[in-house]
Design a protein around this motif. Structure first.
Motif, mmCIF file in Angstrom:
data_model
loop_
_atom_site.group_PDB
_atom_site.id
_atom_site.type_symbol
_atom_site.label_atom_id
_atom_site.label_comp_id
_atom_site.label_asym_id
_atom_site.label_seq_id
_atom_site.Cartn_x
_atom_site.Cartn_y
_atom_site.Cartn_z
ATOM 1 N N SER A 1 -18.948 -0.424 4.780
ATOM 2 C CA SER A 1 -18.727 -1.090 3.491
ATOM 3 C C SER A 1 -17.516 -0.537 2.760
ATOM 4 C CB SER A 1 -19.973 -0.942 2.605
ATOM 5 O OG SER A 1 -20.256 0.428 2.374
ATOM 6 N N PHE A 2 -17.274 0.808 2.836
ATOM 7 C CA PHE A 2 -16.139 1.373 2.103
ATOM 8 C C PHE A 2 -14.814 0.853 2.674
ATOM 9 C CE2 PHE A 2 -15.884 4.384 5.606
ATOM 10 C CZ PHE A 2 -14.556 4.769 5.644
ATOM 11 N N ALA A 3 -14.760 0.625 4.020
ATOM 12 C CA ALA A 3 -13.538 0.106 4.645
ATOM 13 C C ALA A 3 -13.298 -1.337 4.224
ATOM 14 C CB ALA A 3 -13.642 0.218 6.157
ATOM 15 N N ASN A 4 -14.373 -2.125 4.178
ATOM 16 C CA ASN A 4 -14.237 -3.507 3.701
ATOM 17 C C ASN A 4 -13.769 -3.550 2.255
ATOM 18 O OD1 ASN A 4 -14.918 -5.383 5.832
ATOM 19 N ND2 ASN A 4 -17.002 -4.556 5.781
ATOM 20 N N GLN A 5 -14.277 -2.624 1.447
ATOM 21 C CA GLN A 5 -13.883 -2.584 0.046
ATOM 22 C C GLN A 5 -12.399 -2.223 -0.104
ATOM 23 O OE1 GLN A 5 -15.513 -3.414 -2.790
ATOM 24 N NE2 GLN A 5 -17.119 -4.183 -1.420
ATOM 25 N N GLN A 6 -11.915 -1.313 0.739
ATOM 26 C CA GLN A 6 -10.499 -0.958 0.696
ATOM 27 C C GLN A 6 -9.622 -2.169 0.991
ATOM 28 O OE1 GLN A 6 -9.897 2.233 3.460
ATOM 29 N NE2 GLN A 6 -10.710 3.824 2.121
ATOM 30 N N GLN A 7 -9.993 -2.904 2.033
ATOM 31 C CA GLN A 7 -9.201 -4.067 2.422
ATOM 32 C C GLN A 7 -9.291 -5.181 1.373
ATOM 33 O OE1 GLN A 7 -10.092 -5.161 6.511
ATOM 34 N NE2 GLN A 7 -10.336 -2.993 7.052
ATOM 35 N N CYS B 1 -3.962 -7.221 9.653
ATOM 36 C CA CYS B 1 -2.884 -6.511 8.956
ATOM 37 C C CYS B 1 -3.424 -5.624 7.828
ATOM 38 C CB CYS B 1 -1.871 -7.503 8.394
ATOM 39 S SG CYS B 1 -0.931 -8.381 9.675
ATOM 40 N N LEU B 2 -4.441 -6.111 7.135
ATOM 41 C CA LEU B 2 -5.065 -5.306 6.085
ATOM 42 C C LEU B 2 -5.663 -4.027 6.686
ATOM 43 C CD1 LEU B 2 -6.817 -8.138 4.050
ATOM 44 C CD2 LEU B 2 -5.016 -6.631 3.186
ATOM 45 N N PHE B 3 -6.309 -4.182 7.853
ATOM 46 C CA PHE B 3 -6.887 -3.023 8.531
ATOM 47 C C PHE B 3 -5.791 -2.025 8.916
ATOM 48 C CE2 PHE B 3 -7.550 -1.151 12.769
ATOM 49 C CZ PHE B 3 -8.567 -0.258 12.476
ATOM 50 N N LEU B 4 -4.716 -2.519 9.541
ATOM 51 C CA LEU B 4 -3.641 -1.630 9.976
ATOM 52 C C LEU B 4 -2.980 -0.921 8.795
ATOM 53 C CD1 LEU B 4 -1.983 -3.842 12.746
ATOM 54 C CD2 LEU B 4 -3.257 -1.715 13.092
ATOM 55 N N ALA B 5 -2.834 -1.602 7.679
ATOM 56 C CA ALA B 5 -2.201 -1.000 6.504
ATOM 57 C C ALA B 5 -3.065 0.119 5.918
ATOM 58 C CB ALA B 5 -1.931 -2.057 5.445
ATOM 59 N N SER C 1 0.813 -1.215 0.000
ATOM 60 C CA SER C 1 0.000 0.000 0.000
ATOM 61 C C SER C 1 0.851 1.272 0.000
ATOM 62 C CB SER C 1 -0.936 0.016 1.209
ATOM 63 O OG SER C 1 -0.201 0.001 2.418
ATOM 64 N N GLU C 2 2.022 1.234 0.632
ATOM 65 C CA GLU C 2 2.823 2.434 0.773
ATOM 66 C C GLU C 2 3.985 2.534 -0.205
ATOM 67 O OE1 GLU C 2 2.277 5.090 3.106
ATOM 68 O OE2 GLU C 2 0.357 4.041 3.094
ATOM 69 N N ASP C 3 4.650 1.406 -0.497
ATOM 70 C CA ASP C 3 5.884 1.490 -1.289
ATOM 71 C C ASP C 3 6.270 0.102 -1.803
ATOM 72 O OD1 ASP C 3 8.302 2.128 -2.405
ATOM 73 O OD2 ASP C 3 9.155 3.056 -0.618
ATOM 74 N N PRO C 4 5.612 -0.390 -2.866
ATOM 75 C CA PRO C 4 5.853 -1.756 -3.344
ATOM 76 C C PRO C 4 7.295 -2.031 -3.780
ATOM 77 C CG PRO C 4 3.860 -0.838 -4.321
ATOM 78 C CD PRO C 4 4.550 0.286 -3.622
ATOM 79 N N SER C 5 7.997 -1.015 -4.267
ATOM 80 C CA SER C 5 9.356 -1.234 -4.774
ATOM 81 C C SER C 5 10.415 -0.753 -3.790
ATOM 82 C CB SER C 5 9.534 -0.528 -6.126
ATOM 83 O OG SER C 5 9.275 0.861 -5.996
ATOM 84 N N PHE C 6 10.069 -0.747 -2.503
ATOM 85 C CA PHE C 6 10.977 -0.224 -1.486
ATOM 86 C C PHE C 6 12.356 -0.871 -1.537
ATOM 87 C CE2 PHE C 6 12.687 -0.851 2.869
ATOM 88 C CZ PHE C 6 13.054 0.462 3.135
ATOM 89 N N PHE C 7 12.404 -2.193 -1.691
ATOM 90 C CA PHE C 7 13.690 -2.894 -1.647
ATOM 91 C C PHE C 7 14.502 -2.758 -2.941
ATOM 92 C CE2 PHE C 7 11.735 -4.986 1.998
ATOM 93 C CZ PHE C 7 12.797 -5.035 2.888
ATOM 94 N N SER C 8 13.912 -2.174 -3.975
ATOM 95 C CA SER C 8 14.642 -2.054 -5.241
ATOM 96 C C SER C 8 14.959 -0.614 -5.632
ATOM 97 C CB SER C 8 13.837 -2.709 -6.378
ATOM 98 O OG SER C 8 12.570 -2.094 -6.517
#
Length: 653
Positions: free
Chosen positions: A591-597, A566-570, A453-460
Motif C-alpha cells: 500500500s505504501f508503494a501505491n500511495q507513493q505512485q 514509469c511511476l514505479f521506475l521513478a 520526482s528528482e528535479d522539476p526545474s532541471f531545464f531552467s
C-alpha cells in the motif's frame, strides 16, 4: 591651640602608624596566616570535591614571595591530579589587599599535571560540577563582561617572570596517552623561550616555542617550531578522533584585548605553514594548505558573540572576509556571511588545497569573479531561514580542463560505477551499446515522472536550486544529522560520471564546483545531460541505464513503457537495489508503494504535466515480467531481516 593644618598632619601620622602596625603584624604572623589559608583550601577540596590537597612545606620568602614543596591533589579513589615538587612565587601585595591575585614571578621544578579517564572514571570529574547558583539563575549572561573577567583572571595568574624545569602535562584517555613535558621554560623581560618534548603512543617530538608575552598589557606574539626534522604533529587527536594533522610552524599574535562601550574587542592574527589534515570524512588523501593566515577581530557584546567582517582569511592566493555571529537579544540567531573580493579565476584554481580538489589539478581559466554568501538561521523562527549565494563573473572561461574533462559528456565514453571503492562492470555510454537509448526514444511519461520526482526545474536552473538548499538545511538542523541533500540531476550526473560515492567534504565541494562549471559554461546541452543521466543511473542490482532497466523489469523498450511502469521506475530511483521490498509475498505492490505512485501522479496532474486521460488504466496491477520477478521469489525465501534502508517511509519530492 592646634591649627587645622597641624590636625591634618597629626591624623595622617596616626593613620600611617596604624597602617604600619598592621603591616608589621601581618608580616609577623604571615606564616600562621599562610598555614590557615592552606588549611581552608584543604577543607574546601575535601568538602566540595572529595579530594585530598596537601602541601608538605610552605613559607614566605622576602616581602611577597612564597615557597612551597610537594603540592599534591588526589581525588579519592582516583589517580593523582597533580604533584608539584617545588614551587616559588610572588604576588602583588597591593592587589592582594583588594582581593585580586596577580602573580609576579613563578618558579617550578619537577612535577606533573595529569588527566586520566579509565574504567574507574575520570580523575577530574568532581571539578566539572556546575555551580548550582549559576545553574539555577535566570539572569541572562553578559558575554562581554563574562569573557573579559575570565581573560583578566587568567592573565593575572600568568607571571611576568617565569622559570619552569621539567613540568609534564599528561593525558590518558582509555590508553591513548600523550605527555607534554616542559623541559625548559623562561619568561624574562617579556621574552618567552620554551623547549617541549611531546610523547604519544605513536611518536616522540621536540618543539620550540619563542616570542613576546606581556600578560599585564594583554599582548603576545608567539611562534611554534619543530626542533627535529619534519613537521609538527598534533598529539592525541589522531588516536582519539582518527584525524591526522601536522604543520611546519604556527604564529599567534594578540595585538589588543580591550573592553569599551560595553563591547569586548580581541584583535590579532594567526598564521600557519604547510598545514596537513587527513580524515576519512574530509578526503581520501592528505589535504595540504601551504600558507594560511587569519587576521581576526572578535567582538563580544552583552547579547552576541561574533567574528567581525573586518577580519580576513587568506590561504595561498585566496582572500575572503568572514562574518560569523551568535545573537541572543530576543531570539537565538546564527549568521554567516562570506565575501570574496574580485580575484582572478586562475589564482583561485591554483590556490585550492592539494588533496581536497584533485579533479581540478591542471585546470586553467581566464577572467575574474567575486562571490558573496549570506546565511541566517533563527532557532525560534526556522522558516525565516536565509540562504543567498551569489557569484558575479567577468569574462570567466575555462581554457583547459584538469582530471575531470567535462567535454567527455558530449561523446562516447565508458562508465564504471564505484561502490564501496570497488569499480563495477564497464558500461559503454554511446550508440555502440545496444542498450543505450537516445532521449527521443525514452517514454515521455518516464521523462516527466523522473524530472518531477528528482528535479522539476532541471531545464531552467543552472545546476543549483536555492530553495532546495534551504529546505535541506532546515531538515538537517531539525534532525541534527545529514538526513537530506539538495542534489539536482546536474549534481547527480557529475557525481556519477566524474566522482566517487564517498561521503567526504572533498567530494561534495568538487561536485559543487564542477556543476557550476558545467552549467555556466554550457559545455553540454540540457538534453544531452538528461540523456546521459537516463543511461547511467542505477535502476536495480547491477542494472545500469534505462535500456537495461526496461528489459529487467518489463521486457520492453524504453519507448513502450506505460505511465504505471514509469511511476514505479521513478519512485525506486533513490533506492533501486531495494525495489523488491515494495512488493508483498504475492508479488503485489504494498500500500505504501501505491500511495507513493498515486501522490506523484496527482502532483503531475495538479501541475498540468499530465491530463486525466493519461491516467486511464492506472488501477491495473503492476506486473513485473522481466528477470526482476525472480528476485521477488528470492525475497520471499530470504529470512534475513529488512535493513533500515528498506523501511516503508514517506516519499519526498
Amino acid at each position: 591651640m592646634r591649627t587645622r593644618k597641624q590636625k591634618i598632619i597629626l591624623a595622617a601620622k596616626i593613620i600611617a602608624t596604624i597602617f604600619l602596625v598592621i603591616i608589621i603584624a601581618l608580616f609577623a604572623f604571615r606564616n600562621a596566616l599562610l598555614k590557615q589559608a592552606i588549611a581552608k583550601i584543604s577543607f574546601k577540596m575535601e568538602r566540595d570535591y572529595n579530594s585530598v590537597f596537601s602541601i608538605k612545606e610552605a613559607s614566605f620568602v622576602g616581602f611577597s614571595g612564597v615557597s612551597l614543596s610537594q603540592i599534591i591533589l588526589v581525588p579519592k579513589d582516583a589517580d593523582t591530579l597533580f604533584n608539584i615538587q617545588k614551587m616559588k612565587t610572588s604576588v602583588n601585595f597591593w592587589r592582594l589587599l583588594i582581593g585580586d591575585i596577580q602573580l609576579g614571578t613563578l618558579e617550578i621544578e619537577n612535577g606533573y599535571v595529569q588527566l586520566v579517564k579509565n574504567k574507574k572514571g575520570r580523575n577530574f570529574e568532581a571539578f566539572l560540577k556546575k555551580d548550582e547558583a549559576t545553574t539555577n539563575s535566570n539572569e541572562k549572561r553578559n558575554y562581554a563582561k563574562f569573557a573579559y573577567r575570565i581573560i583578566s583572571k587568567v592573565l593575572n595568574l600568568v607571571p611576568t617572570d617565569m622559570k619552569i624545569e621539567n613540568l609534564s602535562f599528561r593525558l590518558n584517555d582509555d590508553g591513548n596517552k600523550t605527555t607534554v613535558n616542559f623541559q625548559k621554560l623562561r619568561l624574562v623581560n617579556q621574552q618567552l623561550e620554551t623547549y617541549i618534548k611531546v610523547e604519544t603512543n605513536t611518536f616522540t617530538q621536540r618543539i620550540r616555542i619563542r616570542g613576546f608575552a606581556d600578560p599585564r598589557n594583554k599582548k603576545a606574539d608567539i611562534r611554534f617550531f619543530n626542533m627535529d626534522s619534519g613537521a609538527i604533529k598534533m598529539p592525541y587527536i589522531d588516536e582519539r578522533f582518527n584525524l591526522k594533522s601536522s604543520f611546519d610552524s604556527i604564529r599567534v599574535n594578540i595585538e589588543n584585548i580591550d573592553k569599551s562601550g560595553g563591547k569586548l574587542h580581541i584583535d590579532g592574527f594567526a598564521s600557519i605553514a604547510n598545514l596537513m589534515v587527513n580524515h576519512p570524512k574530509i578526503a581520501s588523501k592528505d589535504v595540504v594548505i601551504k600558507n594560511a593566515k587569519f587576521d581576526f577581530r572578535f567582538l563580544l557584546g552583552s547579547d552576541f558573540i561574533s567574528i567581525d567582517s573586518s577580519s580576513t582569511v587568506e590561504f595561498n592566493k585566496i582572500k575572503f572576509h568572514p562574518y560569523l555571529s551568535y545573537e541572543t537579544r530576543e531570539d537565538t540567531i546564527y549568521k554567516l556571511k562570506v565575501a570574496i573580493p574580485k580575484m582572478k579565476a586562475q589564482d583561485f584554481i591554483s590556490s585550492l588545497p592539494d588533496g581536497l580538489f584533485s579533479h581540478f589539478q591542471g585546470m586553467e581559466a581566464e577572467g575574474n569573479f567575486e562571490y558573496n554568501l549570506d546565511f541566517m538561521f533563527n532557532k525560534n523562527k526556522p522558516n525565516t531561514l536565509i540562504f543567498d549565494s551569489n557569484l558575479k563573473k567577468e569574462n570567466l572561461k575555462i581554457t583547459k580542463y584538469g582530471e575531470a574533462n567535462l567535454n567527455k559528456l558530449n561523446g562516447e565514453f565508458v562508465y564504471r560505477a564505484i561502490i564501496n571503492n570497488v569499480p563495477q562492470r564497464p558500461v559503454l555510454i554511446g550508440s555502440s551499446n545496444p542498450n543505450y537509448t537516445p532521449l527521443d526514444q525514452i517514454s515521455p511519461y518516464l521523462q516527466k515522472c523522473v524530472l518531477t520526482s528528482e528535479d522539476p526545474s532541471f531545464f531552467s536552473h543552472r545546476g543549483f536550486i536555492n530553495e532546495a538548499f534551504k529546505q535541506s538545511i532546515l531538515k538537517n538542523i531539525r534532525t541534527k544529522k545529514f538526513s537530506r541533500g539538495a542534489s539536482t540531476i546536474s549534481m547527480q550526473l557529475i557525481k556519477n560520471v566524474f566522482l566517487t560515492r564517498e561521503k567526504t567534504a572533498s567530494r561534495k565541494l568538487e561536485e559543487i564546483l564542477l556543476v557550476y562549471i558545467l552549467e555556466n559554461n554550457r559545455i553540454a546541452s540540457k538534453e544531452r545531460m538528461l540523456e546521459v543521466y537516463f543511461n547511467i543511473i542505477e535502476w536495480g542490482p547491477n542494472v545500469y541505464g534505462i535500456g537495461e532497466a526496461s528489459q529487467f523489469y518489463f521486457q520492453k523498450r524504453p519507448a513502450d513503457l506505460t505511465l504505471k511502469e514509469c511511476l514505479f521506475l521513478a519512485t525506486i530511483v533513490p533506492k533501486p537495489k531495494k525495489f523488491m521490498w515494495q512488493f508483498d509475498n504475492e508479488g503485489k505492490l504494498k500500500s505504501f508503494a501505491n500511495q507513493q505512485q498515486k501522490f506523484l501522479s496527482n502532483l503531475m496532474l495538479r501541475r498540468g504535466i499530465l491530463i486525466p486521460e493519461d491516467t486511464i488504466g492506472q488501477s491495473i496491477p503492476l506486473n513485473l515480467s522481466g528477470n526482476a520477478h525472480s528476485l521477488l521469489k528470492l525475497k520471499v525465501q530470504d529470512s534475513i531481516p529488512v535493513d533500515s534502508l528498506a523501511v516503508e517511509e514517506p516519499y519526498e519530492f
